[in-house]
Enzyme design. Structure first.
Site, PDB file in Angstrom:
ATOM      1  N   GLU A  33      -0.449   0.287   8.657  1.00  0.00           N
ATOM      2  CA  GLU A  33       0.782   0.171   7.896  1.00  0.00           C
ATOM      3  C   GLU A  33       0.485   0.155   6.390  1.00  0.00           C
ATOM      4  O   GLU A  33      -0.665  -0.059   5.989  1.00  0.00           O
ATOM      5  CB  GLU A  33       1.499  -1.128   8.295  1.00  0.00           C
ATOM      6  CG  GLU A  33       1.877  -1.204   9.782  1.00  0.00           C
ATOM      7  CD  GLU A  33       3.087  -0.336  10.146  1.00  0.00           C
ATOM      8  OE1 GLU A  33       3.232   0.780   9.604  1.00  0.00           O
ATOM      9  OE2 GLU A  33       3.891  -0.769  10.998  1.00  0.00           O
ATOM     10  N   ASN A  85       6.859   5.550   7.365  1.00  0.00           N
ATOM     11  CA  ASN A  85       6.427   4.798   6.177  1.00  0.00           C
ATOM     12  C   ASN A  85       5.026   5.224   5.717  1.00  0.00           C
ATOM     13  O   ASN A  85       4.403   4.529   4.916  1.00  0.00           O
ATOM     14  CB  ASN A  85       6.455   3.296   6.467  1.00  0.00           C
ATOM     15  CG  ASN A  85       5.511   2.896   7.603  1.00  0.00           C
ATOM     16  OD1 ASN A  85       4.781   3.726   8.130  1.00  0.00           O
ATOM     17  ND2 ASN A  85       5.531   1.627   7.962  1.00  0.00           N
TER      18      ASN A  85
END
Ligand code: GLP
Length: 270
Positions: free
Chosen positions: A154, A147
């Site tokens: 993140e 991702n």
């Protein structure tokens, strides 16, 4: 002043290799060269499947007397919150098993965040201060999450973040479930160096292999700098080398250009 096309220009250096083995050899050479040039380098180390190959290569070089870690210091990027360093799935355990136990690294200078610290926030702040006190990272090794994460930063992480606690995304927990007996055991939180911490490193070497990383590699290199793809922040760094295999490079629009600027050694010599 540097001449047009000079390789010393600040830029992302994109090195595309035919195979993972050649890419791994390239990355290990960069790390060994840095340690040989500056034995007391502060290394920033990473975990994950990709790094296993790099560490195996460095162990072989160490056994052949070609590299020493004796004077180096290391700080790992991240650690799962709640796991003691003795836990089989902790990153400290990974590092011992994949590298530290097989080279001459001084264990007293091989640092990771303490996953089972009584207060994870205090531990994160302490870790950030320890990195700064060591003079920041000299060479930072990075893998790339599916991702776009680097460390455990993140998507939507602040691009100037420092070491802190992050909640892992479902996709990251799924990707890392293979290291755990039960997917439910994958921790939900991690302590990770921030993107700002990583950007302070003098030099960054990021590795990505395989077709499943092709899209995110393209977003990192050719997409906009955006918190939605944390690795894209590396576009702001002045000394980054991205080491790819053919499959991971397959979605790059300017691939011909990168190969023109940095022809592959294996091609040039054949
Ligand atoms: C984990 C680590 C990252 C690493 C990523 C990629 O999530 N925290 O630092 O980059 O895995 O792992 P792999 O090399 O297995 O694809």
């Amino acid at each position: 002043m540097s001449s047009p096309g000079s390789l010393s220009e600040p830029a992302m250096k994109i090195l595309i290799h035919q195979t993972r083995a050649l890419a791994t050899d390239c990355a290990a050479s960069l790390i060994a060269a840095r340690l040989n040039r500056q034995p007391d380098t502060v290394l920033g180390l990473a975990t994950g499947g990709t790094m296993e190959m790099v560490y195996a290569d460095l162990i072989a070089r160490h056994r052949a007397g070609k590299v020493s870690f004796a004077q180096a210091t290391s700080f790992n990027l991240d650690e799962y919150v709640g796991l003691a360093g003795t836990h089989r799935c902790s990153y400290r355990h990974y590092m011992r098993e994949k590298l530290f136990d097989h080279v001459d690294m001084d264990p007293a200078r091989a640092f990771l965040p303490q996953g089972d610290a009584p207060d994870a926030e205090v531990e994160a702040a302490r870790y950030e201060a320890a990195i700064a006190a060591a003079g920041d990272i000299g060479l930072q090794l990075l893998g790339l999450g599916l991702n776009g994460h680097i460390g455990f930063n993140e998507p939507t992480s602040s691009l100037s973040s420092l070491t802190r606690i992050k909640t892992l995304t479902r996709s990251t927990r799924e990707a890392n479930a293979r290291f755990f007996d039960d997917p439910k055991d994958v921790p939900r939180l991690a302590i990770t160096m921030g993107i700002g911490t990583i950007l302070r490193a003098q030099e960054v070497v990021l590795l990505a292999y395989g077709a499943e990383k092709a899209d995110v590699v393209a977003r990192m290199i050719e997409g906009p700098v955006a918190a939605a793809c944390p690795a894209s922040a590396l576009q702001m760094h002045r000394k980054v080398t991205i080491v790819l295999d053919e499959a991971a490079a397959s979605a790059l629009e300017l691939r011909d250009y990168y190969e023109q600027v940095h022809p592959r050694v294996e091609n040039a010599s054949s």
